[in-house]
Structure formats: C-alpha cells, structure tokens
Design a protein around this motif. Sequence first.
Motif, PDB file in Angstrom:
ATOM      1  N   GLU A  64       0.836  -1.039  -0.001  1.00 40.27           N
ATOM      2  CA  GLU A  64       0.087   0.046   0.126  1.00 40.27           C
ATOM      3  C   GLU A  64       0.964   1.162   0.194  1.00 40.27           C
ATOM      4  O   GLU A  64       2.026   1.346   0.214  1.00 40.27           O
ATOM      5  N   LYS A  65       0.100   2.403  -0.395  1.00 45.97           N
ATOM      6  CA  LYS A  65       0.962   3.620  -0.391  1.00 45.97           C
ATOM      7  C   LYS A  65       0.127   4.720   0.187  1.00 45.97           C
ATOM      8  O   LYS A  65      -1.159   4.704   0.152  1.00 45.97           O
ATOM      9  N   ILE A  66       0.653   5.756   0.578  1.00 41.49           N
ATOM     10  CA  ILE A  66      -0.149   6.836   1.012  1.00 41.49           C
ATOM     11  C   ILE A  66      -0.342   7.739  -0.156  1.00 41.49           C
ATOM     12  O   ILE A  66       0.351   8.245  -0.890  1.00 41.49           O
ATOM     13  N   THR A  67      -1.744   8.061  -0.100  1.00 39.40           N
ATOM     14  CA  THR A  67      -2.145   8.903  -1.270  1.00 39.40           C
ATOM     15  C   THR A  67      -2.890  10.311  -0.825  1.00 39.40           C
ATOM     16  O   THR A  67      -2.909  11.304  -1.687  1.00 39.40           O
ATOM     17  N   VAL A  68      -3.191  10.414   0.462  1.00 37.63           N
ATOM     18  CA  VAL A  68      -3.495  11.714   0.860  1.00 37.63           C
ATOM     19  C   VAL A  68      -2.783  11.856   2.228  1.00 37.63           C
ATOM     20  O   VAL A  68      -2.757  10.841   2.966  1.00 37.63           O
TER      21      VAL A  68
END
Length: 147
Positions: A64-68
Amino acid sequence: MSKLINDITINAPIEKIWSILTDLELLGQTDPTVKKATLISENKTGLNAKRKVLMLDGKNWFDEKITVFKPNEELVYQLTDCSFPIKGLKHTYSFQKNGNSTKVQQVMEYTVKYGILGVLMDKMMIGKQFNSGINKFLTGLKTYAEK
C-alpha cells in the motif's frame, strides 16, 4: 463497493497518533494481525510512501501507499497489490480532538474480485473478517499510543 466505518477514542494527542500512523514500519507493532511491515519506497513517510505488509498467518500480504497526507487532518492508504480477493481498497483516517483525547475514524472502502460470487463472499465473510481486523488494529493503535 463496500464500506466499513470504525472509530476509537485514544487518550493521546492527534500529533502522536499521526506520527504512529504515518511511520510505515510501525504497523507490525500496532496491529496484532501483522507480522511485519517493510518500507518499499525511498521516502519513509509522506505522499507516495509505500510499504509491504506480511500478515501473521504467513500466507497473506499486501502493498500500500499513502495517497492523501494532510498532517493531523486526513490520511489515506491505498492498496496497490495484495493476496486477498480484493481489487481495490483504501483506508481513510480522520481525527477529532476531544479534550485530552482524540477520536480516530477509519473508513475502509473496497471492491471484491469474482463478480457476484465475490459479492456473496463479502456479505458472508469478507466484510466480517475485515471489520474484526480493523477493530483489532484500532485497539492495538490505542494501546501503543497510550503507553
């Protein structure tokens, strides 16, 4: 698309909770269902920071990645790959100060694979398993943040 909404009140300031949630390698210490979280991006935190998470069962995993990334306001993690029967999933965190405590809300939105069969699996077990896992995570976050 399915949606699960959970919240917990933690006796800690927003800033402390934010720093825990945005340290990508801490997940294994706050979530009792996680074996290990490993950074897979150059940036340790912030927008587009990425991690690989190995579940305690030894067979499931997700990336997963941080998008906000709006400090102390809103944080969103988006799955990019996983071993679960999911083709899209995101966790959105929001925070509300309550005196010396912080209410943390997590909204999970996801889409299952396998069409109508996936929808049935979601109604019968996937949603319940996700909800149980979220509550274990939130309890672990509370315990970690309050120590």
